[in-house]
Design a protein around this motif. Sequence first.
Motif, PDB file in Angstrom:
ATOM      1  N   HIS A 103      17.681  41.450 -57.409  1.00 27.38           N
ATOM      2  CA  HIS A 103      17.822  42.064 -56.089  1.00 27.38           C
ATOM      3  C   HIS A 103      19.100  42.895 -55.998  1.00 27.38           C
ATOM      4  O   HIS A 103      19.139  43.885 -55.262  1.00 27.38           O
ATOM      5  CB  HIS A 103      17.803  40.980 -55.012  1.00 27.38           C
ATOM      6  CG  HIS A 103      16.428  40.605 -54.569  1.00 27.38           C
ATOM      7  ND1 HIS A 103      15.552  39.900 -55.375  1.00 27.38           N
ATOM      8  CD2 HIS A 103      15.761  40.843 -53.416  1.00 27.38           C
ATOM      9  CE1 HIS A 103      14.413  39.728 -54.725  1.00 27.38           C
ATOM     10  NE2 HIS A 103      14.512  40.299 -53.534  1.00 27.38           N
ATOM     11  N   GLN A 104      20.115  42.485 -56.718  1.00 28.75           N
ATOM     12  CA  GLN A 104      21.351  43.249 -56.733  1.00 28.75           C
ATOM     13  C   GLN A 104      21.089  44.667 -57.261  1.00 28.75           C
ATOM     14  O   GLN A 104      21.606  45.652 -56.722  1.00 28.75           O
ATOM     15  CB  GLN A 104      22.353  42.532 -57.636  1.00 28.75           C
ATOM     16  CG  GLN A 104      23.752  43.082 -57.653  1.00 28.75           C
ATOM     17  CD  GLN A 104      24.681  42.108 -58.362  1.00 28.75           C
ATOM     18  OE1 GLN A 104      25.150  41.134 -57.799  1.00 28.75           O
ATOM     19  NE2 GLN A 104      24.935  42.384 -59.627  1.00 28.75           N
ATOM     20  N   ILE A 105      20.265  44.768 -58.291  1.00 35.45           N
ATOM     21  CA  ILE A 105      19.892  46.078 -58.844  1.00 35.45           C
ATOM     22  C   ILE A 105      19.171  46.910 -57.779  1.00 35.45           C
ATOM     23  O   ILE A 105      19.490  48.081 -57.549  1.00 35.45           O
ATOM     24  CB  ILE A 105      19.002  45.902 -60.086  1.00 35.45           C
ATOM     25  CG1 ILE A 105      19.767  45.191 -61.208  1.00 35.45           C
ATOM     26  CG2 ILE A 105      18.468  47.259 -60.565  1.00 35.45           C
ATOM     27  CD1 ILE A 105      18.883  44.675 -62.332  1.00 35.45           C
ATOM     28  N   SER A 106      18.192  46.295 -57.123  1.00 41.93           N
ATOM     29  CA  SER A 106      17.410  47.005 -56.115  1.00 41.93           C
ATOM     30  C   SER A 106      18.275  47.419 -54.926  1.00 41.93           C
ATOM     31  O   SER A 106      18.144  48.541 -54.404  1.00 41.93           O
ATOM     32  CB  SER A 106      16.246  46.114 -55.643  1.00 41.93           C
ATOM     33  OG  SER A 106      15.492  46.759 -54.637  1.00 41.93           O
ATOM     34  N   HIS A 107      19.161  46.532 -54.473  1.00 45.43           N
ATOM     35  CA  HIS A 107      20.023  46.857 -53.336  1.00 45.43           C
ATOM     36  C   HIS A 107      20.940  48.043 -53.659  1.00 45.43           C
ATOM     37  O   HIS A 107      21.205  48.881 -52.790  1.00 45.43           O
ATOM     38  CB  HIS A 107      20.867  45.646 -52.945  1.00 45.43           C
ATOM     39  CG  HIS A 107      20.095  44.536 -52.298  1.00 45.43           C
ATOM     40  ND1 HIS A 107      18.884  44.732 -51.681  1.00 45.43           N
ATOM     41  CD2 HIS A 107      20.375  43.207 -52.154  1.00 45.43           C
ATOM     42  CE1 HIS A 107      18.440  43.577 -51.198  1.00 45.43           C
ATOM     43  NE2 HIS A 107      19.327  42.644 -51.477  1.00 45.43           N
ATOM     44  N   TRP A 108      21.435  48.100 -54.896  1.00 44.54           N
ATOM     45  CA  TRP A 108      22.313  49.216 -55.267  1.00 44.54           C
ATOM     46  C   TRP A 108      21.538  50.537 -55.181  1.00 44.54           C
ATOM     47  O   TRP A 108      22.059  51.533 -54.666  1.00 44.54           O
ATOM     48  CB  TRP A 108      22.873  49.009 -56.672  1.00 44.54           C
ATOM     49  CG  TRP A 108      24.024  49.916 -56.999  1.00 44.54           C
ATOM     50  CD1 TRP A 108      25.359  49.636 -56.882  1.00 44.54           C
ATOM     51  CD2 TRP A 108      23.944  51.266 -57.491  1.00 44.54           C
ATOM     52  NE1 TRP A 108      26.111  50.723 -57.256  1.00 44.54           N
ATOM     53  CE2 TRP A 108      25.274  51.748 -57.644  1.00 44.54           C
ATOM     54  CE3 TRP A 108      22.897  52.115 -57.813  1.00 44.54           C
ATOM     55  CZ2 TRP A 108      25.570  53.011 -58.099  1.00 44.54           C
ATOM     56  CZ3 TRP A 108      23.183  53.402 -58.276  1.00 44.54           C
ATOM     57  CH2 TRP A 108      24.501  53.831 -58.413  1.00 44.54           C
ATOM     58  N   ILE A 109      20.317  50.514 -55.662  1.00 44.68           N
ATOM     59  CA  ILE A 109      19.496  51.733 -55.605  1.00 44.68           C
ATOM     60  C   ILE A 109      19.297  52.170 -54.164  1.00 44.68           C
ATOM     61  O   ILE A 109      19.470  53.353 -53.818  1.00 44.68           O
ATOM     62  CB  ILE A 109      18.149  51.494 -56.306  1.00 44.68           C
ATOM     63  CG1 ILE A 109      18.364  51.311 -57.819  1.00 44.68           C
ATOM     64  CG2 ILE A 109      17.173  52.647 -56.041  1.00 44.68           C
ATOM     65  CD1 ILE A 109      17.163  50.744 -58.554  1.00 44.68           C
ATOM     66  N   ASP A 110      18.937  51.234 -53.293  1.00 39.70           N
ATOM     67  CA  ASP A 110      18.698  51.586 -51.894  1.00 39.70           C
ATOM     68  C   ASP A 110      19.969  52.061 -51.197  1.00 39.70           C
ATOM     69  O   ASP A 110      19.920  52.910 -50.307  1.00 39.70           O
ATOM     70  CB  ASP A 110      18.122  50.388 -51.143  1.00 39.70           C
ATOM     71  CG  ASP A 110      16.664  50.122 -51.493  1.00 39.70           C
ATOM     72  OD1 ASP A 110      15.969  51.072 -51.895  1.00 39.70           O
ATOM     73  OD2 ASP A 110      16.222  48.965 -51.364  1.00 39.70           O
ATOM     74  N   SER A 111      21.107  51.505 -51.589  1.00 40.45           N
ATOM     75  CA  SER A 111      22.357  51.842 -50.910  1.00 40.45           C
ATOM     76  C   SER A 111      22.974  53.145 -51.398  1.00 40.45           C
ATOM     77  O   SER A 111      23.563  53.893 -50.603  1.00 40.45           O
ATOM     78  CB  SER A 111      23.370  50.701 -51.098  1.00 40.45           C
ATOM     79  OG  SER A 111      22.940  49.530 -50.433  1.00 40.45           O
TER      80      SER A 111
END
Length: 446
Positions: free
Chosen positions: A279-287
């Motif tokens: 999820h950390q990977i996904s959150h970075w992409i979204d942010s």
Amino acid sequence: MTLMQTAPDTVSGRWNALIRDVTAGRWHSPDTGARVTVPFGHIDIGDGMAANARDALEQVMPAESYAVVCDAATADVMGAEIARRLGAKARLVVLDHPHADEDQVRALQAETKAQAALVAVGSGTINDLCKFATYKDGRSYSVYATAPSMNGYTSSTASITLGSGLKTTQQAHAAKGVFIDISVSAAAPQYLIGAGLGDSLCRPTAQVDWYFSHVLLGTRYATAPYRLQDADEAAVLARSAGLGRGDHDAIGYLQRLLTLGGLGIAAVGMSHPGSMGEHQISHWIDSFAGDRHPGTVHGQQVGVASITMARLQEHILGMEEAPRITGWRPDEAAIRARYPAAAVQDCLTASRVKAMTPDQAAAFNDRLAAVWPELRQTLRAMMLPSAEMAAHLRAAGGGTTPEEIGMDRGLYIDALRHCREMRDRFSLLDLAADMGILDDFIEEIL
């Protein structure tokens, strides 16, 4: 996992048996023996939800008036019918390409201020907007799920993007009623069905990361979330091809697995059971993707990231000798240059939590060496093989690589390299970076 507490229901009319045990306080935690309490009072998985909307909402969320909130697609699928069933008490609010950010939360509050309660009809964005808006202004909300794309229906947090562009998990509140229509979900676009499986595939990678953090850093850990999901995870994976065909019962099992995943998080009061490195990977992409973001949804990104994390975990846990790290000192100048000014302090704070002096790194290495043989075996027992995960995701119509979900490879690599800077949770992604092997791993798999 080998723990089996509850077998999945096999008759479609009994989708809710285990869920009702949890919401009624009849399910006991395997960690403490105590009854589990969650903030959700009514969750219903079945068919024909819109037809019964008036009676259902009057039972779980009586109000003088309702705003039925949807987008154009979910209005056609179910929103307009729910509003019609509610009659004069309802106002249909159709949002134009909504995003779950602070500005749209305020706009939704203003748009619906004359209505006493909100009814969200949709999946991630619509649900998060309604959940957070009503939490902020003290109203109630319920949600009608239109796709099996994530577990946020049974979460009391909301994913909200701040004005800085940073995607955050914000405290919110539970829906008064969660209504999940299997037939409507089965007709959802295939990429959303694949996204739902992608979101659920984080279970093994998050569990490995969380337990590793528990053993090495003392992070609180519990098995209750995984006991809730264990049997249904097996049932869903046995039906991954059925997900690819929109099979009714396969979709029902997926929706129940996602629901139980959300309840597991609620039961322990923290999102670690289903939100670690992947999820950390996904959150970075979204942010921080900005204009490079391809418009992928959360579950698509988590599915790809879960497979990446599974491969990384396989690589590290295949080592006979315990890994060794050097102390990480965040490059604060690079962080200030990399992120928008409003996000810099949050990233610095998160990074500093995980920073280690040489002495702290040496102590970490000593602890890891002492427990490595046993820990390695324990973690491997929690995993699903990455190749198996990828096969299931493809069978369900999901993508398993950045390219398969339309994402630029360079963006994904940036996320792998830098996502540790935005969150204070320690995963095997952090471990790989501190071992000095992350760049080689990225080159090998991408």
